[in-house]
Each structure stands twice: as C-alpha cells, then as structure tokens.
Design a protein around this motif. Structure first.
Motif, PDB file in Angstrom:
ATOM      1  N   ALA A 189       0.828  -1.208   0.000  1.00 51.59           N
ATOM      2  CA  ALA A 189       0.000   0.000   0.000  1.00 51.59           C
ATOM      3  C   ALA A 189       0.864   1.259   0.000  1.00 51.59           C
ATOM      4  O   ALA A 189       0.569   2.239  -0.709  1.00 51.59           O
ATOM      5  N   ASP A 190       1.936   1.255   0.779  1.00 52.33           N
ATOM      6  CA  ASP A 190       2.836   2.413   0.817  1.00 52.33           C
ATOM      7  C   ASP A 190       3.489   2.635  -0.542  1.00 52.33           C
ATOM      8  O   ASP A 190       3.604   3.770  -1.009  1.00 52.33           O
ATOM      9  N   ALA A 191       3.912   1.531  -1.185  1.00 56.19           N
ATOM     10  CA  ALA A 191       4.517   1.654  -2.507  1.00 56.19           C
ATOM     11  C   ALA A 191       3.515   2.207  -3.512  1.00 56.19           C
ATOM     12  O   ALA A 191       3.863   3.038  -4.368  1.00 56.19           O
ATOM     13  N   GLY A 192       2.251   1.765  -3.417  1.00 53.46           N
ATOM     14  CA  GLY A 192       1.222   2.281  -4.317  1.00 53.46           C
ATOM     15  C   GLY A 192       1.022   3.774  -4.152  1.00 53.46           C
ATOM     16  O   GLY A 192       0.862   4.516  -5.141  1.00 53.46           O
ATOM     17  N   ALA A 193       1.057   4.243  -2.908  1.00 49.11           N
ATOM     18  CA  ALA A 193       0.893   5.677  -2.654  1.00 49.11           C
ATOM     19  C   ALA A 193       2.066   6.479  -3.197  1.00 49.11           C
ATOM     20  O   ALA A 193       1.877   7.557  -3.780  1.00 49.11           O
ATOM     21  N   ARG A 194       3.270   5.956  -3.025  1.00 48.60           N
ATOM     22  CA  ARG A 194       4.450   6.665  -3.527  1.00 48.60           C
ATOM     23  C   ARG A 194       4.465   6.683  -5.048  1.00 48.60           C
ATOM     24  O   ARG A 194       4.855   7.673  -5.676  1.00 48.60           O
ATOM     25  N   LEU A 195       4.036   5.575  -5.662  1.00 50.84           N
ATOM     26  CA  LEU A 195       3.954   5.529  -7.120  1.00 50.84           C
ATOM     27  C   LEU A 195       2.934   6.541  -7.628  1.00 50.84           C
ATOM     28  O   LEU A 195       3.181   7.250  -8.611  1.00 50.84           O
ATOM     29  N   THR A 241       3.600   9.762 -10.240  1.00 47.63           N
ATOM     30  CA  THR A 241       2.978   9.761 -11.566  1.00 47.63           C
ATOM     31  C   THR A 241       1.682  10.569 -11.619  1.00 47.63           C
ATOM     32  O   THR A 241       0.939  10.465 -12.589  1.00 47.63           O
ATOM     33  N   ALA A 242       1.440  11.377 -10.588  1.00 48.61           N
ATOM     34  CA  ALA A 242       0.203  12.170 -10.511  1.00 48.61           C
ATOM     35  C   ALA A 242      -1.028  11.271 -10.650  1.00 48.61           C
ATOM     36  O   ALA A 242      -2.037  11.653 -11.267  1.00 48.61           O
ATOM     37  N   GLY A 243      -0.920  10.065 -10.097  1.00 52.75           N
ATOM     38  CA  GLY A 243      -2.061   9.152 -10.081  1.00 52.75           C
ATOM     39  C   GLY A 243      -2.309   8.402 -11.363  1.00 52.75           C
ATOM     40  O   GLY A 243      -3.313   7.680 -11.477  1.00 52.75           O
ATOM     41  N   SER A 244      -1.403   8.506 -12.341  1.00 56.37           N
ATOM     42  CA  SER A 244      -1.650   7.866 -13.638  1.00 56.37           C
ATOM     43  C   SER A 244      -1.204   6.412 -13.702  1.00 56.37           C
ATOM     44  O   SER A 244      -1.519   5.702 -14.663  1.00 56.37           O
ATOM     45  N   ALA A 245      -0.442   5.952 -12.702  1.00 60.80           N
ATOM     46  CA  ALA A 245       0.047   4.563 -12.719  1.00 60.80           C
ATOM     47  C   ALA A 245      -0.291   3.896 -11.392  1.00 60.80           C
ATOM     48  O   ALA A 245      -0.288   4.538 -10.337  1.00 60.80           O
ATOM     49  N   GLY A 246      -0.562   2.604 -11.455  1.00 62.37           N
ATOM     50  CA  GLY A 246      -0.856   1.849 -10.251  1.00 62.37           C
ATOM     51  C   GLY A 246      -0.141   0.513 -10.250  1.00 62.37           C
ATOM     52  O   GLY A 246       0.441   0.099 -11.260  1.00 62.37           O
ATOM     53  N   LEU A 247      -0.173  -0.143  -9.110  1.00 59.89           N
ATOM     54  CA  LEU A 247       0.484  -1.437  -8.945  1.00 59.89           C
ATOM     55  C   LEU A 247      -0.459  -2.584  -9.283  1.00 59.89           C
ATOM     56  O   LEU A 247      -1.631  -2.564  -8.898  1.00 59.89           O
ATOM     57  N   LEU A 248       0.072  -3.582  -9.972  1.00 59.62           N
ATOM     58  CA  LEU A 248      -0.665  -4.809 -10.238  1.00 59.62           C
ATOM     59  C   LEU A 248       0.088  -5.956  -9.562  1.00 59.62           C
ATOM     60  O   LEU A 248       1.043  -6.496 -10.127  1.00 59.62           O
ATOM     61  N   PRO A 249      -0.302  -6.328  -8.325  1.00 54.92           N
ATOM     62  CA  PRO A 249       0.420  -7.391  -7.612  1.00 54.92           C
ATOM     63  C   PRO A 249       0.387  -8.709  -8.378  1.00 54.92           C
ATOM     64  O   PRO A 249      -0.654  -9.120  -8.898  1.00 54.92           O
ATOM     65  N   GLN A 250       1.563  -9.367  -8.446  1.00 54.27           N
ATOM     66  CA  GLN A 250       1.688 -10.659  -9.113  1.00 54.27           C
ATOM     67  C   GLN A 250       2.242 -11.676  -8.110  1.00 54.27           C
ATOM     68  O   GLN A 250       1.979 -11.567  -6.921  1.00 54.27           O
ATOM     69  N   GLY A 251       2.964 -12.654  -8.578  1.00 50.90           N
ATOM     70  CA  GLY A 251       3.493 -13.676  -7.683  1.00 50.90           C
ATOM     71  C   GLY A 251       4.742 -13.210  -6.961  1.00 50.90           C
ATOM     72  O   GLY A 251       5.140 -12.045  -7.035  1.00 50.90           O
ATOM     73  N   THR A 252       5.372 -14.140  -6.225  1.00 52.67           N
ATOM     74  CA  THR A 252       6.614 -13.826  -5.534  1.00 52.67           C
ATOM     75  C   THR A 252       7.797 -14.421  -6.307  1.00 52.67           C
ATOM     76  O   THR A 252       7.665 -15.402  -7.003  1.00 52.67           O
ATOM     77  N   GLU A 253       8.963 -13.779  -6.126  1.00 47.57           N
ATOM     78  CA  GLU A 253      10.199 -14.257  -6.738  1.00 47.57           C
ATOM     79  C   GLU A 253      11.332 -14.047  -5.735  1.00 47.57           C
ATOM     80  O   GLU A 253      11.275 -13.167  -4.879  1.00 47.57           O
TER      81      GLU A 253
END
Length: 228
Positions: free
Chosen positions: A200-206, A210-222
């Motif tokens: 959630a913190d990373a999503g807020a910083r992103l 990007t002025a809200g134009s990009a978001g996170l799409l969680p995927q698997g782990t590596e």
C-alpha cells in the motif's frame, strides 16, 4: 502437487558472476577450493565434474553443498580421504558460516576442495582442520549477497515515460526486477516486501510520482538478490 513455499523469507548466497577460487598450502599439500553458486543439485555436482577434468592428476576432489532457502538439501563427499575428515568439515564450514552476527543462513552454494598430496601425512585431525580452513578461507574472500522472497508488482507505463519513472523509483529506494515489453507499454516490475502495508505504501508513492496515472498490479513472488 504444487511446490511447497519455503519457510524462510531470506537467505545469503554467493554473488552472481562466476566461480571463486582460493588456494592454501599446508605441509606441502595444495588445497584448491572452488565455490560456485548453485540453484540445484545438477549445478552443484557439475562443479565436481568440471574440476575432475581440470585437475585430473589430483588425488582428491572433496565436495559439499547446501541448497534451498530452508537449507534442506545438504550433501558431502570425502572422495577417498578417511571417512569424516573432508566432506563433513567442508559442509560444516558452509552451514555454520555466520553471514550476520548470530545468523547462519548461507545456501545455494557448492564447494569443492582439490588436494594435491605433498608427501607429509596430516593425520585425521590435521585433515579436518585443513579442509575446514580451506572452505572458510575461500568464504572470507567470497562476495556474498542477500536473497529475499519479494512480491512482484507490475507497473505498465507508456514506453516514452518508462525510463524516467524507473530512474525515479530506483532513486526512491525501490528494488526493481526485470522489465517486460508490450505493444504500447513497458511493464516495470517492483520487488516489494510481501505484506499489505508495504504494498500500500509503494502504491501511494507511485501515485505521487505519476500524478495518479500509474498503479500497482500485484503478481506472484520471486527470489531477488537485494543487497551485498
């Protein structure tokens, strides 16, 4: 059956970049230690095969390896030395190695010690010390890296903006995995601690970058190399 996820969330291994070699001479015997980063048993055993060819005239090619985030695969071989005087001391040098104060978590690493006999018998105790010291001394010189299980989150960005955003994310301290490419977008991939608060913190910083134009799409782990 699906592969069971490891209990460990991080461990230490040899940094990528090739084998590491170290040599000791003890009472005229040469002990040549080679360390290799090994993700599986085939890779670990290939080190023994490679060194048998290279040092074909050596009397012994003793080996040990530790594999897996939970270090659940451990093997050793005395290769003709008296039982318990070579492989086990080498394995203990790997398993007991402290990578942080009070932490022994070295894994995905194989060690082979090639011995050229110098004509002086070392005795059982001398062999144990020699093989243990050979691996420990090689580890002293080895570049090690922290490897962590992280949640991958995709960030699709138009190609023209991807380079700048990636630089900004790196500057902000994010760990980046390899990008991928689509027809209209570059898909940046962030490697984040696998918990809701950090994501959630990373999503807020992103969003701020990007002025809200990009978001996170969680995927698997590596498993990602994160620090030396």
């Amino acid at each position: 059956m699906p592969e069971q996820e490891s209990r460990a969330t991080a461990y230490t291994t040899l940094a990528a970049g090739g084998d590491l070699r170290h040599e000791l001479e003890i009472k005229r015997s040469r002990f040549i230690t080679v360390l290799r980063r090994s993700a599986d048993e085939d890779t670990a055993r290939s080190l023994v095969a490679d060194l048998r060819k290279e040092f074909h005239d050596a009397r012994h090619h003793c080996s040990a390896f530790v594999l897996g985030a939970d270090r659940d695969i451990q093997r050793s071989s005395d290769d003709g030395e008296p039982s318990g005087t070579a492989g086990i001391p080498m394995l203990e040098a790997l398993v007991k190695r402290e990578t942080l104060p009070g932490v022994s978590d070295l894994s995905d690493i194989s060690a082979v010690v090639v011995r050229y006999f110098g004509g002086i018998l070392l005795g059982a105790g001398g062999l144990v010390r020699a093989y243990s010291e050979s691996v420990s001394s090689a580890l002293d010189a080895a570049p090690l890296v922290r490897r962590s299980r992280l949640r991958i989150c995709a960030v699709p960005v138009p190609h023209a903006r991807a380079g700048r955003l990636e630089n900004e994310l790196r500057a902000a301290g994010f760990v980046m995995a390899d990008s991928s490419y689509e027809a209209e977008n570059t898909v940046l991939r962030l490697a984040l601690p696998d918990n809701a608060a950090d994501i959630a913190d990373a999503g807020a910083r992103l969003a701020a970058l990007t002025a809200g134009s990009a978001g996170l799409l969680p995927q698997g782990t590596e498993w990602i190399d994160t620090a030396s």
